[in-house]
Design an enzyme around this catalytic site. Structure first.
Site, mmCIF file in Angstrom:
data_model
loop_
_atom_site.group_PDB
_atom_site.id
_atom_site.type_symbol
_atom_site.label_atom_id
_atom_site.label_comp_id
_atom_site.label_asym_id
_atom_site.label_seq_id
_atom_site.Cartn_x
_atom_site.Cartn_y
_atom_site.Cartn_z
ATOM 1 N N GLU A 1 3.057 7.182 6.166
ATOM 2 C CA GLU A 1 3.723 6.155 6.449
ATOM 3 C C GLU A 1 5.524 6.244 6.401
ATOM 4 O O GLU A 1 5.993 6.528 5.375
ATOM 5 C CB GLU A 1 3.211 5.059 5.599
ATOM 6 C CG GLU A 1 3.693 3.628 6.008
ATOM 7 C CD GLU A 1 3.042 2.484 5.432
ATOM 8 O OE1 GLU A 1 1.718 2.464 5.279
ATOM 9 O OE2 GLU A 1 3.706 1.391 5.378
ATOM 10 N N LYS B 1 -1.820 -3.577 -1.366
ATOM 11 C CA LYS B 1 -1.669 -2.321 -0.556
ATOM 12 C C LYS B 1 -0.039 -1.660 -0.570
ATOM 13 O O LYS B 1 -0.255 -0.376 -0.329
ATOM 14 C CB LYS B 1 -2.134 -2.780 0.774
ATOM 15 C CG LYS B 1 -2.274 -1.611 1.910
ATOM 16 C CD LYS B 1 -1.041 -1.157 2.487
ATOM 17 C CE LYS B 1 -1.247 -0.185 3.548
ATOM 18 N NZ LYS B 1 0.059 0.357 4.405
ATOM 19 N N ASP C 1 -7.420 12.045 -7.640
ATOM 20 C CA ASP C 1 -8.429 11.434 -6.911
ATOM 21 C C ASP C 1 -7.859 10.019 -6.447
ATOM 22 O O ASP C 1 -8.183 9.090 -7.228
ATOM 23 C CB ASP C 1 -9.883 11.393 -7.678
ATOM 24 C CG ASP C 1 -10.677 10.723 -7.062
ATOM 25 O OD1 ASP C 1 -10.572 10.209 -6.015
ATOM 26 O OD2 ASP C 1 -12.066 10.995 -7.372
ATOM 27 N N HIS D 1 12.383 -0.705 8.852
ATOM 28 C CA HIS D 1 11.379 0.442 9.566
ATOM 29 C C HIS D 1 12.284 0.851 10.763
ATOM 30 O O HIS D 1 12.124 2.044 11.326
ATOM 31 C CB HIS D 1 10.228 -0.196 10.024
ATOM 32 C CG HIS D 1 8.958 -0.137 9.027
ATOM 33 N ND1 HIS D 1 8.515 0.710 8.694
ATOM 34 C CD2 HIS D 1 8.414 -1.210 8.421
ATOM 35 C CE1 HIS D 1 7.424 0.688 7.853
ATOM 36 N NE2 HIS D 1 7.384 -0.561 7.563
HETATM 37 C C1 MEV Z 1 2.904 -1.974 4.519
HETATM 38 O O1 MEV Z 1 2.482 -0.557 4.546
HETATM 39 C C2 MEV Z 1 2.886 -2.595 3.178
HETATM 40 C C3 MEV Z 1 3.554 -4.124 3.146
HETATM 41 O O2 MEV Z 1 2.603 -4.866 4.325
HETATM 42 C C4 MEV Z 1 3.384 -4.585 1.762
HETATM 43 C C5 MEV Z 1 3.649 -5.969 1.612
HETATM 44 O O3 MEV Z 1 3.258 -6.654 2.446
HETATM 45 O O4 MEV Z 1 4.048 -6.388 0.509
HETATM 46 C C6 MEV Z 1 5.020 -4.262 3.670
#
Ligand code: MEV
Length: 428
Positions: free
Chosen positions: A86, A264, A280, A378
């Site tokens: 990513e 995430k 792992d 990004h």
């Molecule tokens: C993207 O990989 C992760 C985000 O969505 C985390 C978040 O929203 O805090 C940018």
């Protein structure tokens, strides 16, 4: 421009502008790698090793390995290797670490490396008495568990305790025995599973029940790591930005839909170093998300508040079952290299670095989301990548990337065309 030099610091600015070989040199110098060790940067996982790791091997599967810089954790500088597909993740972590180090970096703590093994017992008529019997035999059971792993005992680890839980079920009341094992520098699955299997016959004899499952739990909630950091309000753009950050964070603390995305983002960092060090990542993911739901509602793994000066204080707490011995960590040459870059020798130190990276990654994401949004970051990184692909080097990368973003055309063919024009304009 590189700031690292004689003093061992992880602060490096402009790393992305350098050719890959020079980046490797900087990391080699930082981590005191030997020439042989540094050679691993260029060596793919060989097929013979891969064939020993899993079944039916056809090939190997590559991921980019980047390095996050600027990390100061408990007063020590770290460069953190990250394997991820990513974009923006490595840059975001490095940037967050840069802000955190203005106020002293990350401070961490962790519990002993205690893992839980579960042994499920069924078909017991009186589960309460059976539970008492198990506890009455605790010392014998622990001794039997410890007889399975002399090496772990010699390293100061071993089975420490037993707990018994009664769970009503459609199959009648179950007795679930938890074996608590100090696994030292291992992830622990092998040691714990062996011990659980060894205890099964004795538990059946004690309870007159039937053992079904005997397996490690990935909810490693006795193996917790905490990391905290203070993020400077001025560097964030003022106290109103701290307030905006806190408003954003609050949604994650209240709402599982947001918490899942928020967490995430944390795992973007955590998985990357977990993979790079041959650990792992499924176990880490399972443990983290189960822990995030420990009170019955899934919530954020991080918490934030403002200190008395208006700076942002962040904290993360999660279980991290990581190892520096055994498993892929020992077989994979790049995992070994990554551990050398980190300069860690214990699982606890690795866990503390991993937690700090998770907090940094989360701060970076929520900071971007509370201000410019993530697309801008990004896009500028994407533009830099496109500029490099178009052939730009050194300062030209930034110049070309800025043009691409300004023109709203972050495309390779346009980048090539524009770069040709820029080169012609440059004085020779
Ligand atoms: C993207 O990989 C992760 C985000 O969505 C985390 C978040 O929203 O805090 C940018």
């Amino acid at each position: 421009m590189i700031m690292s030099a004689t003093k061992k610091t992880s602060v490096v600015s402009g790393l992305y502008k350098l050719p890959i070989n020079q980046r490797r040199e900087i990391v080699k110098e930082f981590a005191n790698l030997t020439a042989d060790e540094a050679q691993s940067f260029a060596t793919p996982l060989d097929l013979t090793t891969a064939d020993r790791m899993i079944e039916n091997v056809l090939s190997t599967f590559e991921l980019p390995l980047g390095i996050a810089v600027n990390f100061l954790i408990n007063g020590k500088d770290y460069m953190i290797p990250m394997a991820t597909e990513e974009s923006s993740v490595v840059a975001a972590a490095s940037n967050a670490a840069k802000i955190a180090r203005m106020k002293g970096g990350f401070t961490t703590s962790c519990t002993a490396p205690l893992m839980i093994g579960q042994i499920q017992l069924l078909h017991i008529s009186d589960v309460v008495s059976a539970a008492q019997e198990i506890l009455r035999h605790k010392q014998q059971l622990l001794a039997l568990a410890n007889a399975q792993d002399k090496i772990l005992i010699s390293l100061g680890g071993g089975a420490r305790d037993l707990e018994v839980r009664i769970l009503p079920s459609p199959h009648g009341d179950m007795l679930v025995t938890h074996l608590i094992v100090d696994v030292r520098d291992a992830m622990g699955a092998n040691a714990v599973n062996t011990m659980c299997e060894a205890l099964a016959p004795m538990l059946e004899e004690i309870t007159q029940g039937k053992v079904r499952l005997k397996i490690l739990s990935n909810l490693a909630d006795k193996r917790l790591v905490k990391a905290t950091a203070v993020f400077d309000k001025e560097k964030m753009g003022g106290e109103h930005v701290v307030d905006a950050f806190l408003e954003s964070y609050t949604l994650a603390s209240l709402d599982p839909y947001r918490a899942a995305t928020h967490n995430k983002g944390i795992m973007n960092g955590i998985d990357a170093v977990i993979i790079a060090t041959g650990n792992d990542f499924r176990a880490i993911e399972a443990g983290a998300h189960a822990y995030a739901a420990r009170d019955g509602t899934y919530t954020s793994l991080t918490a934030y508040h403002k200190d008395k000066d208006g700076n942002l204080v962040g904290e993360i707490e999660l279980p991290l079952a990581v190892g520096v011995v055994g498993g892929a960590a020992n077989m994979h040459p790049k995992a070994k290299l990554c551990r050398r870059i980190l300069g860690i020798t214990t699982a606890q130190e690795l866990a503390e670095v991993v937690a700090s990276l998770g907090l940094a990654q989360n701060f970076a994401a929520v900071f971007a989301l509370s201000t410019v949004g993530i697309q801008k970051g990004h896009m500028s990184l994407h533009a830099k990548n496109i500029a490099v692909m178009a052939g730009a080097q050194g300062d030209d990368i930034d110049t070309l990337a800025d043009h691409l973003v300004r023109d709203g055309r972050v495309k390779l063919d346009y980048a090539k065309e524009l770069y040709e024009r820029l080169k012609k304009k440059k004085p020779t």
